[in-house]
Design an enzyme around this catalytic site. Structure first.
Site, short mmCIF file in Angstrom:
data_model
loop_
_atom_site.label_atom_id
_atom_site.label_comp_id
_atom_site.label_asym_id
_atom_site.label_seq_id
_atom_site.Cartn_x
_atom_site.Cartn_y
_atom_site.Cartn_z
N GLU A 1 -38.97 -65.36 35.43
CA GLU A 1 -38.83 -66.55 36.27
C GLU A 1 -37.40 -67.10 36.19
O GLU A 1 -36.90 -67.34 35.09
CB GLU A 1 -39.85 -67.61 35.82
CG GLU A 1 -41.27 -67.19 36.14
CD GLU A 1 -42.34 -67.97 35.38
OE1 GLU A 1 -42.05 -69.05 34.86
OE2 GLU A 1 -43.48 -67.46 35.31
N SER B 1 -45.96 -66.50 37.95
CA SER B 1 -47.12 -65.60 37.94
C SER B 1 -47.02 -64.68 36.74
O SER B 1 -46.83 -63.47 36.87
CB SER B 1 -47.15 -64.72 39.21
OG SER B 1 -47.07 -65.49 40.38
N GLU B 2 -47.15 -65.25 35.55
CA GLU B 2 -46.91 -64.45 34.34
C GLU B 2 -47.85 -63.25 34.24
O GLU B 2 -47.44 -62.16 33.83
CB GLU B 2 -47.04 -65.30 33.08
CG GLU B 2 -45.88 -66.25 32.84
CD GLU B 2 -46.04 -67.58 33.57
OE1 GLU B 2 -47.08 -67.77 34.23
OE2 GLU B 2 -45.13 -68.42 33.49
N ASP C 1 -45.33 -69.74 24.23
CA ASP C 1 -46.60 -70.44 24.42
C ASP C 1 -47.34 -69.92 25.66
O ASP C 1 -48.57 -69.98 25.71
CB ASP C 1 -46.34 -71.95 24.59
CG ASP C 1 -45.40 -72.50 23.54
OD1 ASP C 1 -45.83 -73.27 22.70
OD2 ASP C 1 -44.20 -72.13 23.57
N HIS D 1 -44.91 -76.18 24.26
CA HIS D 1 -43.60 -75.56 24.44
C HIS D 1 -42.81 -75.46 23.14
O HIS D 1 -41.58 -75.53 23.15
CB HIS D 1 -42.75 -76.35 25.44
CG HIS D 1 -43.23 -76.32 26.86
ND1 HIS D 1 -44.27 -77.08 27.30
CD2 HIS D 1 -42.80 -75.63 27.94
CE1 HIS D 1 -44.46 -76.86 28.60
NE2 HIS D 1 -43.58 -75.98 29.01
N ILE E 1 -47.86 -67.07 26.52
CA ILE E 1 -48.63 -65.86 26.24
C ILE E 1 -50.08 -66.08 26.66
O ILE E 1 -50.78 -65.15 27.06
CB ILE E 1 -48.57 -65.49 24.73
CG1 ILE E 1 -49.41 -64.27 24.38
CG2 ILE E 1 -49.05 -66.63 23.85
CD1 ILE E 1 -48.77 -62.98 24.60
N PHE F 1 -41.40 -69.27 27.64
CA PHE F 1 -41.80 -69.86 26.36
C PHE F 1 -42.92 -68.98 25.81
O PHE F 1 -43.82 -68.62 26.57
CB PHE F 1 -42.34 -71.28 26.55
CG PHE F 1 -41.29 -72.32 26.88
CD1 PHE F 1 -40.84 -73.20 25.90
CD2 PHE F 1 -40.75 -72.42 28.15
CE1 PHE F 1 -39.87 -74.16 26.18
CE2 PHE F 1 -39.78 -73.37 28.45
CZ PHE F 1 -39.34 -74.25 27.45
C1 LIG Z 1 -47.52 -71.01 32.72
C2 LIG Z 1 -46.16 -71.60 32.88
N1 LIG Z 1 -45.16 -70.84 33.35
C3 LIG Z 1 -43.92 -71.35 33.49
C4 LIG Z 1 -43.66 -72.65 33.16
C5 LIG Z 1 -42.28 -73.21 33.28
N2 LIG Z 1 -42.23 -74.17 34.38
C6 LIG Z 1 -42.30 -75.49 34.17
S1 LIG Z 1 -42.31 -76.36 35.59
C7 LIG Z 1 -42.16 -74.95 36.50
C8 LIG Z 1 -42.07 -74.99 37.98
C9 LIG Z 1 -43.26 -75.62 38.58
O1 LIG Z 1 -43.05 -75.74 39.95
P1 LIG Z 1 -44.07 -76.51 40.84
O2 LIG Z 1 -45.45 -76.07 40.51
O3 LIG Z 1 -43.64 -76.36 42.24
O4 LIG Z 1 -43.96 -78.02 40.35
P2 LIG Z 1 -42.69 -78.99 40.49
O5 LIG Z 1 -41.91 -78.82 39.22
O6 LIG Z 1 -41.93 -78.63 41.68
O7 LIG Z 1 -43.29 -80.35 40.54
C10 LIG Z 1 -42.14 -73.83 35.69
C11 LIG Z 1 -42.03 -72.45 36.17
C12 LIG Z 1 -44.75 -73.42 32.67
N3 LIG Z 1 -44.57 -74.70 32.32
N4 LIG Z 1 -45.97 -72.88 32.57
#
Ligand SMILES: Cc1ncc(C[n+]2csc(CCOP(=O)(O)OP(=O)(O)O)c2C)c(N)n1
Ligand SMILES: [Mg+2]
Lengths: 330, 335
Positions: B29, B69-70, B95, B139, B97, B93
């Site tokens: 990502e 999409s892990e 976490d 995290h 996993i 992170f």
């Molecule tokens: C399972 C997971 N993967 C990755 C992340 C890292 N992460 C935190 S916020 C984010 C983006 C989220 O985007 P969106 O759903 O559009 O929400 P927005 O931040 O735009 O409100 C990501 C990838 C996470 N917190 N959890």
């Protein structure tokens, strides 16, 4: 209230509540942005400015028995659900008096009493939990519904697709409310979402879907209201996709180089839900400029007080490290 | 040689391995960021800016940004590895996993064994870990013990820029799935690191300090916490050997055994909780093998059995520090 001399109506009260809520969120987030830049905020924050109409338009329909699941972009939704401003600020400042006693922080705002659930650190995870809340409220027969906020990024998580299907299979009283702010972190929806159509994915499981301008409080209010009423009446799940502008970075400190030059300025100019709301209520003579100014001043003072309280508040006691792991003794 | 940060050392290893082998691809990502937006490409260069600049050098064919999409991209990395590529997938992170556990644990770790040794799975999963940034329970975890428990995975926990660069090159060239655990608080650590490519073999611990009184085994950032304790204890006349295993699978038990045989005392410092973690694991291995050589009980210095709190004062209490390590070592030498 309303225009001079007019008696207060329920509609007036609802409008004032909506304005007060959106303006509180805006003021809170703008102020937090400034304090963060000044190095005064001791944790990482994701700001909600620009997206106020979505949580507010939804929460206008939620009662005591209803659940509201929220994401890491948590401050605005928590405010809209009625969580205590000082407790929110203290959680962001990681103080003992915070909503979660300083153990969760900004991305984990939660108020069990208000059925404000989870601000969730796992993107998309809330969708499944929301199905569980829906199962519980239906089991109890208390007429409750569940609204689950999700970001555009969440639509690509497997658990979200699974939750759509489960909600449809069990005909759960849940509304999946997507805030499409165009980005998941630094990646745009045009790249990340094949077909670039969040709502269509909900349609695939036979849910009613709706797309709405999330910068228009009245549009959100009407559309979310319909989906919530359907769920309450036993009509099963729906999906609402709201196009919302995000006025700040993914998190504070984000240089936002992935956005076009002038993009934010243009969004602030043309897609500000508060500007649109003011124009509409003033134009229709529903509220007066003086009233709005009065509300603004009161809110600024409340936010000031919440922040200064938070900054001065005590951190959690050392014993808190070991408490709350289990409900019972171990 | 030049002074490089842990972050830059990791980036350099990625770049050199990509130059060396066209089948090395990066998946994750926001490795570049900026796809689908109106601004710059490579806007983030990774959530921790580790992969910055690699997009410009290798293009989107080899630096693949993913949707959030892990499960899908981790599974795709497993599949690509089985099909002959050498993917380096980034789990932002450790976490998370939780979201792609099946792909790593049930698919990658068991692939070769289940199919009777027909395949190689040259997958590297880079992930980040650790507390200290007020990021809270979802995290901040250290899950090295969990990864170590799954047969079929190799697990790397570099504590310095030099080790990070050499061990990552080894990980990428390895034909088995490797989890490479980067500690976020180490990204800014700087030291002399060779400019050219080099590898460090797995299963060879680094002896950080030598002393005859107590053996301390520490992992990742805890190596630095333990080193601080060792230096301070020296002024008190207590001399410790400090061992950084660098990889937990394979684990260099020989180096640990040799030292414990000489000192008769073992302390393990780990950033994960005390149950089912590396501290318990190493304690059990040593107790079984060297019970008669021990002059005192084996001691573990770990956080308590609680999730990681966000408040900075609680997080500080949660994390092992040099004072705690020193107190435990002092107790042991008095026995
Ligand atoms: C399972 C997971 N993967 C990755 C992340 C890292 N992460 C935190 S916020 C984010 C983006 C989220 O985007 P969106 O759903 O559009 O929400 P927005 O931040 O735009 O409100 C990501 C990838 C996470 N917190 N959890
Ligand atoms: Mg988004």
């Amino acid at each position: 209230m309303g225009g001079a001399g007019k008696p207060a109506t329920e509609e007036d009260a609802a409008l004032r509540w909506a304005y007060r809520t959106m303006q509180t969120i805006r003021c809170f987030e703008e102020r937090l942005h400034a304090d963060f830049a000044a190095g005064k905020v001791p944790s990482s924050v994701h700001l909600y400015a620009g997206q106020e109409a979505s949580a507010t338009g939804i929460c206008a329909h939620l009662g005591e028995q209803d659940y509201f699941h929220i994401t890491h972009r948590a401050h605005g939704p928590a405010i809209a659900r009625g969580a205590d401003l000082k407790a929110i600020a203290q959680e962001i400042w990681l103080r003992a008096g915070g909503l979660c006693s300083g153990k969760g922080g900004s991305p984990h705002l939660h108020d069990a009493r208000l059925k404000l659930v989870g601000a969730n650190g796992g993107v998309g995870s809330g969708a499944a939990l929301a199905c569980g809340s829906a199962l519980a409220t239906r089991h109890r027969g208390d007429g409750g519904v569940v609204v689950c906020l999700l970001g555009d990024g969440a639509i690509n998580q497997g658990v979200v697709a699974e939750s759509f299907n489960l909600a449809a299979v069990w005909s759960l009283p849940v509304v999946f409310a997507f805030e499409n702010n165009g980005y998941a972190e630094a990646t745009g929806t045009a790249y990340a979402i094949a077909g670039n159509d969040i709502a269509a994915r909900g349609a695939a499981v036979g849910m009613p879907i709706a797309r709405v301008d999330g910068a228009d409080y009245f549009a959100v209010h009407a559309t979310a209201g319909e989906a919530i009423a359907r769920a309450r009446a036993g009509g099963g799940p729906s999906l609402v996709e709201m196009q919302v502008p995000r006025f700040f970075g993914h998190y504070e400190g984000d240089a936002q180089k992935y956005r076009a030059a002038g993009e934010v300025a243009e969004l602030r100019r043309s897609r500000d839900c508060l500007v649109a709301f003011r124009e509409r209520v003033l134009g229709a003579g529903l509220l007066t400029a003086a009233e709005l100014a009065g509300i603004d001043a009161k809110i600024a003072a409340e936010v000031d007080e919440a922040f200064s309280t938070a900054a001065a508040a005590a951190p959690p006691a050392a014993a808190a490290l070991l408490s709350d792991v289990y409900a019972g003794r171990i | 040689m030049s002074i490089k940060s842990y972050r830059a050392a990791i980036r350099e290893a990625l770049e050199q391995e990509m130059l060396r082998d066209p089948d090395v691809i990066l998946i994750g990502e926001d490795l570049a960021g900026g796809a689908g937006g109106g601004g710059e490409d490579d806007a983030w260069g990774g959530p921790m800016a580790v992969t910055k600049g690699l997009l410009g050098k290798f293009g989107r064919q080899r630096v693949l940004d993913t949707p959030v999409s892990e499960a899908a991209f981790m599974g795709a990395a497993v599949g690509a590895a089985a099909a002959g590529l050498r993917p380096v997938a980034e789990l932002m992170f450790c976490d998370f996993i939780g979201v792609c556990c099946d792909q790593i644990v049930n698919q990658a770790a068991k692939y070769r064994y289940t199919f009777g040794g027909q395949d190689r799975l040259p997958l590297t999963v880079r992930t980040t870990m650790g507390a200290g940034q007020q990021l809270g329970s979802q995290h901040s975890q250290v899950l090295v013990g969990l990864f170590t428990s799954f047969a079929g995975l190799k697990v790397v926990v570099p504590s310095t820029p030099y080790d990070a660069k050499g061990l990552l090159a080894t990980a990428i060239r390895d034909d088995d799935p490797v989890i490479f655990c980067e500690h976020r608080l180490l990204y800014r650590m700087r030291e002399e690191v060779p400019d050219g490519s080099y590898t460090i073999p797995f299963g060879e611990a680094r002896i950080v300090e030598e002393g005859g009184d107590v053996t301390i085994v520490a992992l990742s950032r805890m190596v630095h916490v333990a080193a601080e304790a060792v230096h301070a204890l020296r002024a008190e006349g207590i001399h410790c050997t400090l061992i950084d295993p660098r990889t937990t699978v394979p684990l260099d038990t020989d180096t640990i055994f040799d030292s414990v045989e000489a000192t008769g005392r073992l302390v393990i410092v780990d950033e994960a909780g005390p149950r089912c973690g590396m501290a318990s694991d190493i304690a059990a291995i040593v107790a079984e093998e060297l019970f008669s050589a021990l002059r005192a009980p084996i001691r573990r210095v770990t956080p308590p059995c609680v999730p990681v709190p966000a408040a900075p004062n609680l997080e500080k209490l949660y994390l092992p520090d040099a004072a705690r390590v020193m107190a435990v070592v002092r107790e042991l030498v008095q026995r």
